[in-house]
Design a protein around this motif. Structure first.
Motif, short mmCIF file in Angstrom:
data_model
loop_
_atom_site.label_atom_id
_atom_site.label_comp_id
_atom_site.label_asym_id
_atom_site.label_seq_id
_atom_site.Cartn_x
_atom_site.Cartn_y
_atom_site.Cartn_z
N SER A 16 0.85 -1.19 0.00
CA SER A 16 0.00 0.00 0.00
C SER A 16 0.88 1.23 0.00
O SER A 16 2.09 1.16 0.30
CB SER A 16 -0.92 0.03 1.23
N THR A 17 0.29 2.37 -0.29
CA THR A 17 1.03 3.63 -0.25
C THR A 17 1.53 3.93 1.16
O THR A 17 2.66 4.39 1.35
CB THR A 17 0.16 4.78 -0.76
N ASP A 18 0.68 3.67 2.17
CA ASP A 18 1.08 3.92 3.55
C ASP A 18 2.28 3.06 3.95
O ASP A 18 3.22 3.53 4.60
CB ASP A 18 -0.08 3.66 4.50
N ASP A 19 2.24 1.78 3.58
CA ASP A 19 3.36 0.89 3.91
C ASP A 19 4.64 1.36 3.22
O ASP A 19 5.71 1.39 3.83
CB ASP A 19 3.04 -0.54 3.50
N ALA A 20 4.52 1.72 1.94
CA ALA A 20 5.69 2.19 1.20
C ALA A 20 6.25 3.46 1.81
O ALA A 20 7.48 3.64 1.90
CB ALA A 20 5.32 2.41 -0.27
N ASN A 21 5.38 4.37 2.23
CA ASN A 21 5.84 5.61 2.84
C ASN A 21 6.55 5.35 4.17
O ASN A 21 7.53 6.02 4.51
CB ASN A 21 4.67 6.57 3.05
N ARG A 22 6.04 4.39 4.94
CA ARG A 22 6.71 4.07 6.21
C ARG A 22 8.11 3.52 5.95
O ARG A 22 9.06 3.85 6.66
CB ARG A 22 5.88 3.08 7.01
N LEU A 23 8.24 2.68 4.93
CA LEU A 23 9.56 2.16 4.60
C LEU A 23 10.49 3.30 4.19
O LEU A 23 11.64 3.38 4.64
CB LEU A 23 9.45 1.14 3.47
N THR A 24 10.00 4.20 3.35
CA THR A 24 10.81 5.30 2.86
C THR A 24 11.29 6.20 3.98
O THR A 24 12.40 6.75 3.93
CB THR A 24 10.02 6.13 1.83
N PHE A 71 9.15 -9.38 13.39
CA PHE A 71 9.11 -7.92 13.40
C PHE A 71 10.48 -7.38 12.99
O PHE A 71 11.52 -7.86 13.46
CB PHE A 71 8.80 -7.39 14.80
N VAL A 72 10.48 -6.38 12.12
CA VAL A 72 11.68 -5.60 11.84
C VAL A 72 11.27 -4.15 11.90
O VAL A 72 10.16 -3.78 11.51
CB VAL A 72 12.30 -5.94 10.46
N GLY A 73 12.15 -3.30 12.43
CA GLY A 73 11.76 -1.90 12.55
C GLY A 73 12.90 -1.04 13.01
O GLY A 73 14.01 -1.51 13.30
N GLY A 74 12.63 0.26 13.07
CA GLY A 74 13.65 1.20 13.49
C GLY A 74 13.09 2.59 13.61
O GLY A 74 11.89 2.83 13.38
N PRO A 75 13.95 3.55 13.96
CA PRO A 75 13.49 4.93 14.11
C PRO A 75 13.07 5.52 12.77
O PRO A 75 13.69 5.27 11.74
CB PRO A 75 14.73 5.64 14.67
N ASN A 78 8.93 2.98 13.16
CA ASN A 78 8.13 2.21 12.21
C ASN A 78 8.42 0.73 12.41
O ASN A 78 9.59 0.33 12.53
CB ASN A 78 8.45 2.59 10.77
N LEU A 79 7.36 -0.08 12.47
CA LEU A 79 7.49 -1.53 12.59
C LEU A 79 6.83 -2.19 11.39
O LEU A 79 5.77 -1.76 10.92
CB LEU A 79 6.83 -2.04 13.87
N PHE A 80 7.45 -3.28 10.92
CA PHE A 80 6.94 -4.07 9.81
C PHE A 80 6.84 -5.52 10.27
O PHE A 80 7.77 -6.03 10.92
CB PHE A 80 7.87 -3.96 8.60
N ALA A 81 5.74 -6.19 9.96
CA ALA A 81 5.50 -7.55 10.42
C ALA A 81 5.36 -8.50 9.24
O ALA A 81 4.73 -8.17 8.22
CB ALA A 81 4.24 -7.61 11.29
N PHE A 82 5.95 -9.70 9.39
CA PHE A 82 5.90 -10.73 8.36
C PHE A 82 5.45 -12.05 8.98
O PHE A 82 5.67 -12.30 10.17
CB PHE A 82 7.27 -10.91 7.71
N ASP A 83 4.86 -12.89 8.15
CA ASP A 83 4.46 -14.24 8.54
C ASP A 83 5.66 -15.16 8.31
O ASP A 83 6.09 -15.35 7.17
CB ASP A 83 3.27 -14.68 7.69
N SER A 136 2.27 -2.89 8.49
CA SER A 136 3.21 -2.00 9.17
C SER A 136 2.45 -1.01 10.01
O SER A 136 1.24 -0.83 9.87
CB SER A 136 4.09 -1.27 8.15
N VAL A 137 3.19 -0.33 10.90
CA VAL A 137 2.57 0.66 11.78
C VAL A 137 3.62 1.70 12.15
O VAL A 137 4.82 1.39 12.23
CB VAL A 137 1.99 0.00 13.05
N ASN A 138 3.17 2.92 12.37
CA ASN A 138 4.01 3.96 12.95
C ASN A 138 3.58 4.14 14.40
O ASN A 138 2.39 4.28 14.69
CB ASN A 138 3.86 5.28 12.20
N LEU A 139 4.55 4.12 15.32
CA LEU A 139 4.27 4.27 16.75
C LEU A 139 4.87 5.60 17.21
O LEU A 139 6.06 5.69 17.52
CB LEU A 139 4.85 3.10 17.54
N PRO A 140 4.06 6.66 17.29
CA PRO A 140 4.60 7.99 17.61
C PRO A 140 4.99 8.16 19.07
O PRO A 140 5.64 9.14 19.41
CB PRO A 140 3.43 8.92 17.25
#
Length: 610
Positions: A172-180, A196-200, A207-212, A221-225
């Motif tokens: 999705s656009t949101d997921d791609a933007n979080r990666l960027t 889970f993989v993620g970072g600042p 930003n966190l990304f989850a895989f099966d 993915s999610v952004n945790l402010p």
């Protein structure tokens, strides 16, 4: 006299020049490869294997110039941006890991406020002159060398590397933007079929990304402010926990989070620890979770008055201990958030309170009934803080401060922590360290050797290497404890003159600055630098073969590539150790020259062979 009243901004710039994050302004200055990288030392059964390595991903034709098409690069030169294998975790036969791009440039820019482009034979940092910055006018110049991270799996049986980055971009656009907008994949963890993989993120969030892990598919993915940094995960008593920091780069305070989600609802977490500093690393020991911390800092600390000695706890790197995992509800809950106990902090070892505030703690592990942990030292950070807190009156005073504020890593072990029978021993470190007495000499101050309160069991600070500045990771495998460090000798060379110029110091001080790591190897308090030992380039890997035995050198030259300046992370399956290496030499890409290549590496070693 005024020339020695160095501003905080200039001090930060000096760290960028002399330390991890060099800024060689002006014409390119070659940091040429050594004819001989130094006398290598390795274990008796040297047997590591390179599994995967960062590949050329861009073409470079000069600072501020458009990037030529490629790779392959018909014009310009090849460049490899992905420099760190940062977060890594294991799910069965598969390793999941992520990278960080141009980490030295980002840290120099974002943390040290350096925005002057620099270029040498090893790396380039373009800052605001990069094409990325020019195409994104709202991007601060400090982040001009940012590139999105990449995410991979490595099948250890099939010996196959698979990139997963595209799954995020296509979701999705949101997921791609979080990666960027992720500054790098700093943390990774797996549990109950989820990786889970993620970072600042580029702002004050993560930003966190989850895989099966069963199918390899992307879950979301999610952004945790609420959080500004995340470094490590750990599984304890059947539950997954993560250490985080709050605020920009996690610098305000910290938490431990417990994962309460599932494969169908992966992004649910509960706060189970409130800490005064961000969590650096976590491990399970004696039925509890233990955490090392990395205190926050900012420009303000460089101009702040000297810290009070009476209350050493706030602001100092420390080891924290959770309540017992098996008392009450299974695992830790939100009710445990305020019940963690500090069992040790660096002020119990470091006699100078200003220098003590520049420490951080890094890797830790449970081994042979003991908890092991080590210290972290950003090069010249203690020097810059001390020069601002107690400005020297003359050149000799500057040289004395440079010499007496250097610290290499120290390694400790403890048992019965948090009880009346607590015992902490120093394995590698110093009996005495220099401490500044501001009241001496009628108020002009003086450095004096002061007791640390410890006697090292096995050896000197740095585990025998004064350039070892980070205890980056510890892992147990094959009945041994492996310790990976960062060795900054390669990037410290030939920088004394540039640093002296940045600080507007006399040329005679350059020799002292250039020898800064070697100065930290001696507890002397005079301003005259001792002879500088020959550096051995590349990260160091050690192995303890028993909890009461000294560490043995597995390798001290970057495990086959002396441009690998750090063992950034490690995981184990019990018999094999998988190592993620840090190597920011983004212009070292010629396979036909006599210099190894830059970019991250994934290696493995057989733990039973040492």
């Amino acid at each position: 006299m005024d020339r020695f009243r160095i501003s905080a901004r200039r001090l930060l710039a000096a760290v960028a020049v002399l330390g991890l994050l060099p800024a060689l302004a002006g014409a390119p200055a070659a940091l040429a490869a050594p004819a001989d990288p130094g006398p290598a030392t390795s274990g008796p059964h040297e047997a590591w294997e390179l599994l995967a390595k960062a590949q050329v991903d861009e073409c470079f034709d000069g600072i501020g110039m458009a990037y030529p098409p490629g790779p392959p690069c018909a014009s310009g030169q090849a460049k490899v941006n992905q420099s760190y294998l940062w977060g890594i975790t294991r799910a069965g036969k598969d390793l999941w890991f992520g990278t960080g791009a141009n980490v030295n440039c980002l840290t120099s820019g974002r943390n040290l406020r350096n925005t002057t482009p620099n270029l040498n034979e090893d790396w380039v940092c373009e800052y605001g002159e990069s094409q990325i910055a020019k195409r994104n006018p709202t991007l601060p110049p400090t982040l001009g060398d940012h590139r999105p991270p990449r995410i991979y799996t490595y099948d250890t049986r099939a010996e196959r590397l698979t990139e997963k980055t595209g799954l995020i971009r296509e979701a999705s656009t949101d997921d791609a933007n979080r990666l960027t907008t992720t500054a790098g994949i700093r943390a990774a963890g797996t549990h109950r079929g989820v990786a889970f993989v993620g970072g600042p993120a580029l702002g004050e969030s993560i930003n966190l990304f989850a895989f099966d892990t069963d199918t390899g598919g992307f879950l979301g993915s999610v952004n945790l402010p609420a959080y500004g940094n995340i470094r490590h995960f750990v599984v304890a008593d059947g539950e997954l926990y993560a250490g985080v920091g709050v605020g920009a780069n996690g610098g305000n305070r910290g938490h431990v989070l417990r994962w309460t989600g599932s494969k169908t609802d992966p992004f649910r977490f509960a706060v189970v620890a409130d800490l005064p500093a961000q969590a650096a690393d976590l491990t399970v020991h004696a039925g509890r979770i233990f955490v090392t911390t990395w205190p926050g800092d900012s420009d303000d600390t460089l101009s702040a008055p000297a810290p009070a000695v009476e209350d050493p706890t706030p602001g100092f790197a420390a080891v924290w201990m959770s309540p017992l995992l098996f008392v009450g509800d299974p695992g830790l809950t939100t009710a445990d958030a305020g019940s963690w106990q500090q069992v040790w902090n660096v002020s119990s070892y470091e006699p100078d309170p200003v220098v003590a505030r520049a420490y951080a703690l890094g890797g830790l592990a449970s081994y042979g009934g003991y908890l092991f942990w080590g210290t972290m030292h950003v090069p010249l950070k203690a020097t810059t803080v001390h020069l601002a807190a107690y400005p020297p009156k003359n050149e000799a005073g500057v040289r004395a401060t440079v010499q007496n504020t250097q610290r290499a890593i120290s390694v400790f072990q403890g048992r019965n922590l948090g009880t009346p029978w607590q015992n902490v021993e120093l394995l590698y470190g110093a009996v005495e360290l220099p401490a500044f007495d501001p009241a001496a000499n009628g108020g002009t101050g003086a450095w004096r050797a002061a007791s640390t309160g410890y006697t090292p069991k096995h050896g000197t600070s740095g585990m025998g290497n004064p350039y070892n500045n980070y205890t980056w990771k510890m892992v147990v495998a094959g009945g041994k404890l492996f310790v990976g460090t960062m060795d900054w000798s390669y990037i410290s060379k030939e920088l004394g003159q540039q640093t002296a110029a940045r600080l507007d110091l006399p040329g005679a001080t350059a020799a002292t600055l250039a020898a800064a790591p070697a100065l930290g190897a001696t507890p002397g308090v005079s301003a005259a630098p001792p002879p500088r030992p020959d550096p051995v380039y590349g990260a160091d890997l050690f192995a303890f073969l028993g909890p009461n035995r000294p560490a043995e050198v597995v390798n001290n030259t970057g495990l086959g590539n002396y441009l690998n300046y750090g063992v950034r992370n490690m995981v184990s399956d019990g018999s094999t150790v998988y190592l993620g290496m840090a190597n920011p030499m983004n212009l070292r890409t010629d396979p036909d020259d006599d210099v190894p290549e830059g970019g991250w590496e994934l290696l493995k070693i057989n733990a039973w062979r040492y």
